[in-house]
Design an enzyme around this catalytic site. Sequence first.
Site, PDB file in Angstrom:
ATOM      1  N   PHE A 156      25.361 -44.603  41.593  1.00  0.00           N
ATOM      2  CA  PHE A 156      25.619 -43.080  41.827  1.00  0.00           C
ATOM      3  C   PHE A 156      24.433 -42.332  42.069  1.00  0.00           C
ATOM      4  O   PHE A 156      24.307 -41.138  41.214  1.00  0.00           O
ATOM      5  CB  PHE A 156      26.567 -42.423  40.823  1.00  0.00           C
ATOM      6  CG  PHE A 156      27.997 -43.426  40.979  1.00  0.00           C
ATOM      7  CD1 PHE A 156      28.991 -43.412  41.780  1.00  0.00           C
ATOM      8  CD2 PHE A 156      28.186 -44.167  39.772  1.00  0.00           C
ATOM      9  CE1 PHE A 156      29.947 -44.052  41.753  1.00  0.00           C
ATOM     10  CE2 PHE A 156      29.344 -45.043  39.721  1.00  0.00           C
ATOM     11  CZ  PHE A 156      30.239 -45.026  40.545  1.00  0.00           C
ATOM     12  N   LEU A 157      23.210 -42.805  42.608  1.00  0.00           N
ATOM     13  CA  LEU A 157      22.040 -41.994  42.600  1.00  0.00           C
ATOM     14  C   LEU A 157      21.967 -40.973  43.577  1.00  0.00           C
ATOM     15  O   LEU A 157      22.437 -41.071  44.714  1.00  0.00           O
ATOM     16  CB  LEU A 157      20.903 -43.186  42.975  1.00  0.00           C
ATOM     17  CG  LEU A 157      20.894 -44.342  41.891  1.00  0.00           C
ATOM     18  CD1 LEU A 157      19.595 -45.041  42.200  1.00  0.00           C
ATOM     19  CD2 LEU A 157      20.960 -44.019  40.462  1.00  0.00           C
ATOM     20  N   GLU A 214      19.409 -38.875  45.457  1.00  0.00           N
ATOM     21  CA  GLU A 214      17.991 -38.774  46.027  1.00  0.00           C
ATOM     22  C   GLU A 214      17.285 -37.519  45.342  1.00  0.00           C
ATOM     23  O   GLU A 214      17.718 -36.687  45.766  1.00  0.00           O
ATOM     24  CB  GLU A 214      17.778 -39.088  47.485  1.00  0.00           C
ATOM     25  CG  GLU A 214      18.220 -40.173  48.031  1.00  0.00           C
ATOM     26  CD  GLU A 214      17.712 -40.913  49.443  1.00  0.00           C
ATOM     27  OE1 GLU A 214      16.528 -40.312  49.934  1.00  0.00           O
ATOM     28  OE2 GLU A 214      18.336 -41.201  50.161  1.00  0.00           O
ATOM     29  N   ASN A 239      31.964 -40.767  47.572  1.00  0.00           N
ATOM     30  CA  ASN A 239      31.182 -40.325  48.681  1.00  0.00           C
ATOM     31  C   ASN A 239      32.188 -39.685  49.715  1.00  0.00           C
ATOM     32  O   ASN A 239      31.679 -38.683  50.508  1.00  0.00           O
ATOM     33  CB  ASN A 239      30.502 -41.206  49.494  1.00  0.00           C
ATOM     34  CG  ASN A 239      29.304 -41.805  48.709  1.00  0.00           C
ATOM     35  OD1 ASN A 239      28.854 -41.070  47.956  1.00  0.00           O
ATOM     36  ND2 ASN A 239      28.490 -42.743  48.968  1.00  0.00           N
ATOM     37  N   PHE A 281      28.355 -28.549  46.003  1.00  0.00           N
ATOM     38  CA  PHE A 281      28.729 -29.015  47.449  1.00  0.00           C
ATOM     39  C   PHE A 281      29.455 -27.952  48.263  1.00  0.00           C
ATOM     40  O   PHE A 281      30.225 -28.256  49.161  1.00  0.00           O
ATOM     41  CB  PHE A 281      29.295 -30.338  47.183  1.00  0.00           C
ATOM     42  CG  PHE A 281      28.442 -31.331  46.830  1.00  0.00           C
ATOM     43  CD1 PHE A 281      27.645 -32.194  47.796  1.00  0.00           C
ATOM     44  CD2 PHE A 281      28.393 -31.768  45.614  1.00  0.00           C
ATOM     45  CE1 PHE A 281      26.942 -33.243  47.440  1.00  0.00           C
ATOM     46  CE2 PHE A 281      27.415 -32.748  45.211  1.00  0.00           C
ATOM     47  CZ  PHE A 281      26.707 -33.255  45.943  1.00  0.00           C
ATOM     48  N   GLY A 291      25.953 -24.756  55.605  1.00  0.00           N
ATOM     49  CA  GLY A 291      24.854 -25.383  56.400  1.00  0.00           C
ATOM     50  C   GLY A 291      24.809 -26.377  57.683  1.00  0.00           C
ATOM     51  O   GLY A 291      26.065 -26.337  58.275  1.00  0.00           O
ATOM     52  N   CYS A 333      23.544 -42.380  53.012  1.00  0.00           N
ATOM     53  CA  CYS A 333      24.945 -43.036  52.454  1.00  0.00           C
ATOM     54  C   CYS A 333      26.065 -42.253  52.794  1.00  0.00           C
ATOM     55  O   CYS A 333      26.992 -43.008  53.596  1.00  0.00           O
ATOM     56  CB  CYS A 333      24.806 -42.530  50.748  1.00  0.00           C
ATOM     57  SG  CYS A 333      23.465 -43.560  50.121  1.00  0.00           S
ATOM     58  N   ARG A 351      16.681 -40.802  57.296  1.00  0.00           N
ATOM     59  CA  ARG A 351      18.022 -41.456  57.858  1.00  0.00           C
ATOM     60  C   ARG A 351      19.002 -40.449  58.167  1.00  0.00           C
ATOM     61  O   ARG A 351      19.404 -39.804  57.420  1.00  0.00           O
ATOM     62  CB  ARG A 351      18.098 -42.498  57.090  1.00  0.00           C
ATOM     63  CG  ARG A 351      17.563 -43.750  57.014  1.00  0.00           C
ATOM     64  CD  ARG A 351      17.967 -44.694  55.959  1.00  0.00           C
ATOM     65  NE  ARG A 351      17.846 -44.258  54.581  1.00  0.00           N
ATOM     66  CZ  ARG A 351      18.394 -44.760  53.482  1.00  0.00           C
ATOM     67  NH1 ARG A 351      18.888 -46.330  53.602  1.00  0.00           N
ATOM     68  NH2 ARG A 351      18.379 -44.190  52.342  1.00  0.00           N
TER      69      ARG A 351
END
Length: 489
Positions: free
Chosen positions: A202-203, A205, A262, A303, A307, A314, A384
């Site tokens: 559950f990283l 970035e 996600n 969240f 934008g 991911c 990505r």
Amino acid sequence: MTASATPSPEVPEVPGLPGESGVVPTPSAPSAIDALPDEATRVAPRITVIGTGYLGATHAAAMAELGFEVLGLDVVPEKVELLSRGRVPMYEPGLEELLRRHAAGVEGSTGRLRFTTSWREVADFGDVHFVCVNTPQRHGEYACDMSYVDAAIDSLAPLLERPALVVGKSTVPVGSAARLADRLRELAPAGPGVELAWNPEFLREGFAVEDTLHPDRVVIGVEPGGRAEELLRRVYATPIAEGSPFVVTDRPTAELVKTAANAFLATKISFINAMAEVCEAADGDVVRLAEAIGHDDRIGAKFLRAGIGFGGGCLPKDIRAFMARAGELGVDQALTFLREVDSVNMRRRAHMVELTRQAVGGSILGTRIGVLGAAFKPDSDDVRDSPALNIAGQLHLQGAQVTVHDPKATENARRLFPTLTYAGSAEEAVRGADVVLHLTEWREYRELDPAALGEAVAHRRMLDGRNTLDPEVWRKAGWTYRALGRPTV
């Protein structure tokens, strides 16, 4: 100091483990723990990490920081050589410092972390093997490409001649673990002594090191009757002792936890972006709307920043793979809402291009556009599926002269979009620009002096694609400021 010369650290006591107080269930078959010698039950297991990309390199360095002997494997020799010298091929705050603290090839390090290209060395070394390889979107389809995971299992399993635990961390379609467990038992000489668990990551970035060392939860999916839980409690003993929740589920549930998380985050982002569309039509302010509903603790404020939408390696591919898997399971209607989530997200990019067209008077052809940001998010060099770079590319294809600046992602962006122009500073990127687009919310962009930047541009027009700049400050400096979902004045 080399890795072999470093004594294995003791593991913090965990109630219920062998050699300690507590009831330990009798296993029905040999396991990784059963095969460890008596003295090894008092020290840490040896860990391998298969795949040293963003996830794997972070996990390997963090495991060494927690005191384990770690061996990382990658099939790219140049990457192995780079990591062995304490260098990382990506930008992640704090990761290179952590790597240099433990990589055996760095003078003065603990030597607990080594890297190799040898599957045999990995199989002989490890008690716990973490699979951290990529699972991209299959070309031309929504489904997940499992070829890297399958190749990792097929390469490792035939070499597992003693009991071991294989732990999947890659994001995979639900049901993959059961299939891979059968494959392990079929190929491994140790047979039922090789167990498979699933431990999703559950990283975030930009916060990956912190999230690995101090996770907000540790989720493991294990097979009933096995002993994987005991061994993983040893691996995560330090975070557990610090209070990180340790959630034990079956393997399908563990696989679903990551994709469900996600999908929820993507839905929340697209929801506020849909509200931004309504706000623009009704002359409302999506920033104030988000603030107001965010005070409801059932909703929360995170969240909810409108934008240009989400990107990266991911969320986009994971929600598409989730939809594809639901279709395979015959429950595609359960996730049809994710199609609209994806559609709203992609629509934001097209809308930003249209706002740019309006800002320059109706035609993009021949205009000069300065773009601030190429990475899909700040504190990362990951481009990505980056909305910022996608928008810059669309504007370029429509005839604009586009110059891009990013503090960390320039080289990655240049490899993906070599026809764009890249600048070494924000000031250089906007020089002579007819309009400036703020597309990645790096801190340094928020700290720009609007008056000074205004001296470099041809026209003081700012389109804030991330809703993080202060409209009043920019307007006071003579800029025409517009942001998604906000009043034009």
